[in-house]
Design an enzyme around this catalytic site. Sequence first.
Site, PDB file in Angstrom:
ATOM      1  N   GLU A 224     -93.615   8.160  30.255  1.00 33.99           N
ATOM      2  CA  GLU A 224     -93.281   6.768  30.595  1.00 33.99           C
ATOM      3  C   GLU A 224     -93.477   5.827  29.413  1.00 33.99           C
ATOM      4  O   GLU A 224     -94.565   5.259  29.228  1.00 33.99           O
ATOM      5  CB  GLU A 224     -94.158   6.273  31.761  1.00 33.99           C
ATOM      6  CG  GLU A 224     -93.849   6.936  33.078  1.00 33.99           C
ATOM      7  CD  GLU A 224     -94.638   6.355  34.244  1.00 33.99           C
ATOM      8  OE1 GLU A 224     -95.532   5.514  34.013  1.00 33.99           O
ATOM      9  OE2 GLU A 224     -94.351   6.740  35.378  1.00 33.99           O
ATOM     10  N   GLU A 311     -91.342  11.987  38.494  1.00 32.32           N
ATOM     11  CA  GLU A 311     -92.613  11.529  39.084  1.00 32.32           C
ATOM     12  C   GLU A 311     -92.319  10.455  40.120  1.00 32.32           C
ATOM     13  O   GLU A 311     -91.525   9.544  39.879  1.00 32.32           O
ATOM     14  CB  GLU A 311     -93.524  10.956  37.990  1.00 32.32           C
ATOM     15  CG  GLU A 311     -94.928  10.631  38.505  1.00 32.32           C
ATOM     16  CD  GLU A 311     -95.798  10.015  37.412  1.00 32.32           C
ATOM     17  OE1 GLU A 311     -95.973  10.646  36.350  1.00 32.32           O
ATOM     18  OE2 GLU A 311     -96.277   8.890  37.629  1.00 32.32           O
TER      19      GLU A 311
HETATM   20  C1  IDC Z   1    -102.660   7.603  37.121  1.00 36.00           C
HETATM   21  C2  IDC Z   1    -103.580   8.467  37.959  1.00 36.00           C
HETATM   22  C3  IDC Z   1    -104.980   7.962  37.855  1.00 36.00           C
HETATM   23  C4  IDC Z   1    -105.375   7.904  36.386  1.00 36.00           C
HETATM   24  C5  IDC Z   1    -104.383   7.047  35.611  1.00 36.00           C
HETATM   25  C6  IDC Z   1    -104.677   7.021  34.133  1.00 36.00           C
HETATM   26  O1  IDC Z   1    -103.105   8.500  39.300  1.00 36.00           O
HETATM   27  O2  IDC Z   1    -105.868   8.808  38.582  1.00 36.00           O
HETATM   28  O3  IDC Z   1    -106.664   7.364  36.263  1.00 36.00           O
HETATM   29  O4  IDC Z   1    -103.087   7.550  35.783  1.00 36.00           O
HETATM   30  O5  IDC Z   1    -104.126   5.861  33.578  1.00 36.00           O
HETATM   31  C7  IDC Z   1     -97.739   6.546  36.441  1.00 36.00           C
HETATM   32  C8  IDC Z   1     -98.215   7.509  35.427  1.00 36.00           C
HETATM   33  C9  IDC Z   1     -99.383   8.314  35.946  1.00 36.00           C
HETATM   34  C10 IDC Z   1    -100.311   7.429  36.763  1.00 36.00           C
HETATM   35  C11 IDC Z   1     -99.558   6.957  38.012  1.00 36.00           C
HETATM   36  C12 IDC Z   1    -100.400   6.099  38.946  1.00 36.00           C
HETATM   37  O6  IDC Z   1     -97.205   8.394  34.973  1.00 36.00           O
HETATM   38  O7  IDC Z   1    -100.060   8.869  34.847  1.00 36.00           O
HETATM   39  O8  IDC Z   1    -101.398   8.223  37.146  1.00 36.00           O
HETATM   40  N1  IDC Z   1     -98.359   6.245  37.584  1.00 36.00           N
HETATM   41  O9  IDC Z   1    -100.819   4.924  38.274  1.00 36.00           O
HETATM   42  N2  IDC Z   1     -96.650   5.814  36.360  1.00 36.00           N
HETATM   43  C13 IDC Z   1     -96.575   5.005  37.433  1.00 36.00           C
HETATM   44  C14 IDC Z   1     -97.672   5.280  38.242  1.00 36.00           C
END
Ligand code: IDC
Length: 386
Positions: A224, A311
Amino acid sequence: MRIKNMAKLFLIITGALALSGCGASAGGARVPESETPPSQMSESDRGTTAAHEKGRDGAEIQENNNFTTPDDADSQHLGGTANDTYVTTHGALHVSNGQLVDKDNSPVQLYGMSTHGLAWFPQYVNYNAFRTLRDDWNTNCVRLAMYTAEYGGYCTGGDREELKRLVKNGVEYATDLGMYVIIDWHILSDQDPNVYKEDALAFFEEMSAEYADHDNVIYEICNEPNGYATWDSVKAYAGEVIPVIRANDSDAVILVGSPTWSQDIDKAAADSLNFDNILYTLHFYAGTHKDDLRSRLESCAENGLPVFVSEFGMCDASGNGANDFDSATQWMELLDCYSISYMCWNLANKDESSSVFLSGNEKVSDWTAEDLSEAGNWIREHFRSK
Ligand code: IDC
């Protein structure tokens, strides 16, 4: 041919015939939604604030001693015998007329689970977990998410050999099970993939050399892009990484993200990459992203852009908050309509609503409904109904 397979064939054929006019406008009665246009989302709307980064996921890469070898595993499964799996049936995939298709040029829709960060939740990279995801959850693909810049990330002090071992184990289990597998270079707080471009080039050089003869391996080169990353910068990065992969694996399917956390597929559509077998990733969180982003997907798909949802979550974009299953259902209908592949975040027992296992649940395979969170039960039922 089993009745279920005949029904699937019918759906594929009718789906292919009905490509135009499906989606948001065909989704039936919908409740009014209030939403933030993706372009106006703040960092906290998406939810990946600095508070997320440290400590929450465990500092160490744990020794993964939970997995069993294929020989130990139960050979009973819905996916067929070793010679009759989803991958042996569909073979090397490619992109044709905006659609992911199989070796016979028939549309394929991959779907399944994404791991959480491999460094944080390595215990789910085991053969029996993937077997359960294939046979009980009815999925055909797994995504291996390797953070690059968060705590323990590949480019920020993580144990590279251990991370690569987890990726390679994951690919091996998926291969043995006849599942497709995505190697995800999970950029996030690094924002622009060019920040660790040299590491990415070396990583994908190594992976594509290793898996050049694997029909089931898909490369996702930047999870992303966000913040200051622009489509031009992503395009420049892709223009260097893709040839490195293709030098080893000339027909590899490659997934490319876009700015605004892989929501700006319209920018990719307006100025697409000059390579074959590329799909552009769209990410959504159903509690946050609603009609605006669905409409964007619909218009890009109508215009023939190859899209892969590598995702998504049913909750909000923080990975937490309430699940919005009504919005998620509308997304699924849209994805099915265009036969777009989709991977759900995430395979972990973290105390957040996007994790599919109950917080604290220790099982690493063969889960039953009692082991699953609200999101876990919903998505398992969804996959099983396909
Ligand atoms: C989130 C995880 C969380 C972790 C965080 C790190 O759910 O546990 O602490 O990342 O920054 C994304 C990302 C994905 C995110 C997820 C939710 O690709 O890594 O995971 N998210 O925030 N993009 C949109 C949402």
